[in-house]
Design a protein around this motif. Structure first.
Motif, PDB file in Angstrom:
ATOM      1  N   VAL A 196      47.682  38.935  38.946  1.00  0.00           N
ATOM      2  CA  VAL A 196      48.334  39.862  37.986  1.00  0.00           C
ATOM      3  C   VAL A 196      47.318  40.565  37.088  1.00  0.00           C
ATOM      4  O   VAL A 196      47.662  41.534  36.412  1.00  0.00           O
ATOM      5  CB  VAL A 196      49.388  39.197  37.062  1.00  0.00           C
ATOM      6  CG1 VAL A 196      50.543  38.635  37.812  1.00  0.00           C
ATOM      7  CG2 VAL A 196      48.798  38.202  36.131  1.00  0.00           C
ATOM      8  N   ILE A 197      46.076  40.080  37.070  1.00  0.00           N
ATOM      9  CA  ILE A 197      45.086  40.694  36.172  1.00  0.00           C
ATOM     10  C   ILE A 197      44.881  42.180  36.498  1.00  0.00           C
ATOM     11  O   ILE A 197      44.833  43.001  35.577  1.00  0.00           O
ATOM     12  CB  ILE A 197      43.749  39.900  36.168  1.00  0.00           C
ATOM     13  CG1 ILE A 197      44.010  38.402  35.914  1.00  0.00           C
ATOM     14  CG2 ILE A 197      42.767  40.467  35.147  1.00  0.00           C
ATOM     15  CD1 ILE A 197      44.601  38.036  34.554  1.00  0.00           C
ATOM     16  N   PRO A 198      44.819  42.581  37.789  1.00  0.00           N
ATOM     17  CA  PRO A 198      44.703  44.027  38.055  1.00  0.00           C
ATOM     18  C   PRO A 198      45.868  44.836  37.469  1.00  0.00           C
ATOM     19  O   PRO A 198      45.668  45.956  37.007  1.00  0.00           O
ATOM     20  CB  PRO A 198      44.694  44.109  39.583  1.00  0.00           C
ATOM     21  CG  PRO A 198      44.164  42.779  40.026  1.00  0.00           C
ATOM     22  CD  PRO A 198      44.680  41.789  39.013  1.00  0.00           C
ATOM     23  N   LEU A 199      47.090  44.259  37.445  1.00  0.00           N
ATOM     24  CA  LEU A 199      48.225  44.987  36.839  1.00  0.00           C
ATOM     25  C   LEU A 199      47.935  45.237  35.351  1.00  0.00           C
ATOM     26  O   LEU A 199      48.338  46.251  34.784  1.00  0.00           O
ATOM     27  CB  LEU A 199      49.526  44.187  36.935  1.00  0.00           C
ATOM     28  CG  LEU A 199      50.115  43.869  38.304  1.00  0.00           C
ATOM     29  CD1 LEU A 199      51.428  43.112  38.132  1.00  0.00           C
ATOM     30  CD2 LEU A 199      50.370  45.154  39.071  1.00  0.00           C
TER      31      LEU A 199
ATOM     32  N   THR B  43      38.777  26.212  34.915  1.00  0.00           N
ATOM     33  CA  THR B  43      39.416  27.213  34.066  1.00  0.00           C
ATOM     34  C   THR B  43      38.412  28.159  33.395  1.00  0.00           C
ATOM     35  O   THR B  43      38.671  29.354  33.283  1.00  0.00           O
ATOM     36  CB  THR B  43      40.256  26.489  32.999  1.00  0.00           C
ATOM     37  OG1 THR B  43      41.031  25.519  33.661  1.00  0.00           O
ATOM     38  CG2 THR B  43      41.178  27.430  32.296  1.00  0.00           C
ATOM     39  N   LEU B  44      37.286  27.632  32.944  1.00  0.00           N
ATOM     40  CA  LEU B  44      36.336  28.502  32.248  1.00  0.00           C
ATOM     41  C   LEU B  44      35.829  29.617  33.181  1.00  0.00           C
ATOM     42  O   LEU B  44      35.702  30.770  32.771  1.00  0.00           O
ATOM     43  CB  LEU B  44      35.168  27.691  31.692  1.00  0.00           C
ATOM     44  CG  LEU B  44      35.521  26.817  30.487  1.00  0.00           C
ATOM     45  CD1 LEU B  44      34.353  25.908  30.120  1.00  0.00           C
ATOM     46  CD2 LEU B  44      35.931  27.655  29.281  1.00  0.00           C
TER      47      LEU B  44
ATOM     48  N   ALA C 279      36.380  33.715  32.718  1.00  0.00           N
ATOM     49  CA  ALA C 279      35.268  34.675  32.769  1.00  0.00           C
ATOM     50  C   ALA C 279      35.571  35.762  33.793  1.00  0.00           C
ATOM     51  O   ALA C 279      35.338  36.955  33.551  1.00  0.00           O
ATOM     52  CB  ALA C 279      33.977  33.949  33.109  1.00  0.00           C
ATOM     53  N   ARG C 280      36.126  35.354  34.932  1.00  0.00           N
ATOM     54  CA  ARG C 280      36.434  36.340  35.973  1.00  0.00           C
ATOM     55  C   ARG C 280      37.539  37.294  35.524  1.00  0.00           C
ATOM     56  O   ARG C 280      37.475  38.503  35.722  1.00  0.00           O
ATOM     57  CB  ARG C 280      36.853  35.609  37.251  1.00  0.00           C
ATOM     58  CG  ARG C 280      36.462  36.374  38.480  1.00  0.00           C
ATOM     59  CD  ARG C 280      36.545  35.616  39.765  1.00  0.00           C
ATOM     60  NE  ARG C 280      37.775  34.877  39.969  1.00  0.00           N
ATOM     61  CZ  ARG C 280      37.817  33.551  40.089  1.00  0.00           C
ATOM     62  NH1 ARG C 280      36.716  32.842  40.017  1.00  0.00           N
ATOM     63  NH2 ARG C 280      38.970  32.939  40.285  1.00  0.00           N
ATOM     64  N   TRP C 281      38.567  36.750  34.851  1.00  0.00           N
ATOM     65  CA  TRP C 281      39.653  37.604  34.355  1.00  0.00           C
ATOM     66  C   TRP C 281      39.089  38.656  33.406  1.00  0.00           C
ATOM     67  O   TRP C 281      39.480  39.812  33.439  1.00  0.00           O
ATOM     68  CB  TRP C 281      40.685  36.772  33.582  1.00  0.00           C
ATOM     69  CG  TRP C 281      41.509  35.852  34.419  1.00  0.00           C
ATOM     70  CD1 TRP C 281      41.659  35.885  35.781  1.00  0.00           C
ATOM     71  CD2 TRP C 281      42.292  34.760  33.939  1.00  0.00           C
ATOM     72  NE1 TRP C 281      42.491  34.873  36.171  1.00  0.00           N
ATOM     73  CE2 TRP C 281      42.908  34.171  35.068  1.00  0.00           C
ATOM     74  CE3 TRP C 281      42.551  34.217  32.690  1.00  0.00           C
ATOM     75  CZ2 TRP C 281      43.748  33.080  34.967  1.00  0.00           C
ATOM     76  CZ3 TRP C 281      43.391  33.128  32.591  1.00  0.00           C
ATOM     77  CH2 TRP C 281      43.984  32.565  33.713  1.00  0.00           C
TER      78      TRP C 281
END
Ligand code: SF4
Length: 451
Positions: free
Chosen positions: A255-258, A292-293, A297-299
């Motif tokens: 969903v991050i691209p949205l 999670t960390l 970072a990627r998000w």
């Protein structure tokens, strides 16, 4: 609306019955309250703000923590003292004895989501007024939130079994609403003037698992009951879409691209509860072993604007000083924007009570202060980066020359606000562009520069 013929005694409306409604607890309970209120209004009951003079008091309780139970019991006691006719519903209704032992005079106790039973109890106590000509309810239902934002519940219950939580016992396993059902409600809300949809459930990212992601038809096409598909479809409605109670499962990455494309708000409310795998395993948290960390970072690489909000528990049974300091280091690295923290409180019936090794109260207290201090510096640093930027802000309160609103980074009631000076009067629910002049520990201050 039709007018009833005044000579027809059989259909003449009787005086409206008055119900005083007390809504306690989380946004999920608020959605239940809205449904009950909608039903009451549909049947011609009137809502009053005071118990005195009402025909009945309805208390929607919260039974999550002992402190919430105490607040619920106090509200019931107050309603009995001021009115005497009281029906109780909500999470505490799952353990009716806890209420009836203390207050044998309550008229009825019903559990969470038992809308039919609540209405039956109301009918028994105060029969509905007869008025066949009135349709008192707008098609979007009655909202208890201000008109410009609304909570939208996409599922009920939870398949997880976190050891500190009794919600699955109270509300059962996950039951998702079909996507088309959610989307139709969202459409009605937007058509009625809602500008911001707050998506809630117990576990938003698990949406649709119970339905095996089955598709349903909305606007002549099929939409799967899947977190990503639902978020994308909601993003088409032209309102802000804010996602709450999302767990960091791998598919959340999708969903991050949205968010980066502006289709849903770049905001994730993720109740991490802790950052250290050994504690998360004792908590039996979903995604306890995820890295999670790295994921955060990627998000942020994919969507630099992303705001992350979370809640944590300190002093969970067995939490060592080493684990707690590792949590503080985790916090530094995660650099979250908004954070709430609770001292662990044993909940009756929760498996964590059997873990033993309770952390003493003074240690919990001391850890809570250290945690809050550490996070305050991080939150203030994150807010400071916004000085000089222009933010779109939705207006929640307005008076001449001054208004209060929220940017895309601020959810109502739990996050900070933007305090705005404006030459032109702003209206509640309007979106304004605000230049940020300064930042406090929680709130931003700015000037309206565009409308
Ligand atoms: S995810 Fe855990 S804390 Fe949240 S409702 Fe489910 S069991 Fe409770």
């Amino acid at each position: 609306m039709q007018t009833p013929p005044s000579s027809d005694a059989a259909t003449a409306p009787s005086a409206p019955r008055k119900v005083s409604f007390v809504s306690l607890g989380c946004p999920k309970a608020l959605v239940d309250s809205e449904r009950i209120v909608t039903r009451l209004r549909a049947e011609g009951y009137e809502l009053t703000r005071t118990h005195a003079g009402a025909d009945l008091v309805l208390v929607n309780t919260c039974g999550f923590l002992d402190s919430a139970k105490a607040e619920s019991l106090a509200a019931i006691g107050e309603a009995l003292a001021e009115n005497g006719k009281v029906v109780v519903t909500g999470c505490m209704g799952a353990e009716p004895e806890a209420i009836t032992e203390k207050f044998p005079n309550v008229l009825a106790v019903t559990g969470p989501q038992q809308y039919e039973s609540v209405m039956e109890a109301v009918h028994r106590a105060v029969p509905p007024p007869h008025d066949p000509f009135l349709d008192l309810v707008p098609p979007q239902g009655v909202k208890l939130t201000p008109r410009h934002y609304a909570y939208l519940k996409i599922s009920e219950g939870c398949n997880n079994r976190c050891t500190f939580c009794i919600i699955p016992k109270l509300r059962g396993d996950l039951v998702s609403r079909p996507a088309a059902d959610v989307l139709r409600e969202a459409e009605k809300l937007v058509a009625a003037g809602v500008k911001e949809l707050l998506i809630i459930s117990q576990d938003t990212s698990a949406y649709g698992v119970d339905l095996k992601y089955a598709a349903s038809v909305w606007r002549d096409r099929e939409v799967r009951a899947k977190f990503l598909d639902l978020a994308a479809a909601l993003g088409e409605l032209g309102a802000w879409v804010r996602l709450h109670y999302v767990y960091p499962y791998p598919h959340v990455d999708e969903v991050i691209p949205l968010m980066a494309e502006g289709r849903v708000l770049p905001y994730l409310d993720i109740p991490f509860q802790h950052g250290v795998p050994s504690v998360l395993t004792r908590m039996r948290r979903p995604a306890a072993q995820e890295k999670t960390l790295q994921r955060i970072a990627r998000w942020r690489e994919m969507c630099p604007e992303l705001t992350l909000r979370s809640t944590f528990i300190v002093g969970f049974p067995g939490e060592t000083e080493e684990e707690f300091s590792a949590l503080l280091d985790w916090l530094d690295e995660a650099s979250l924007d908004r954070v709430g923290c609770f001292k662990y409180e044993p909940v009756k019936g929760a498996p964590a009570n059997d873990l033993g090794d309770a952390v003493p109260e003074d240690v919990k207290e001391e850890r809570w202060h250290r945690f809050m201090q550490r996070q305050q510096t991080i939150s203030a640093r994150r807010l400071k980066r916004k000085i000089g930027t222009r933010q779109q802000v939705i207006i929640d309160e307005a008076s001449p020359g001054f208004a209060k609103g929220r940017s895309k980074a601020d959810a109502p009631e739990i996050d900070g606000v933007v305090r705005i000076t404006s030459r032109r009067p702003l209206r509640v629910g309007e979106l304004a562009t605000v230049k940020i002049d300064r930042a406090g520990a929680y709130d931003l201050h700015g000037t309206a520069v565009g409308f």
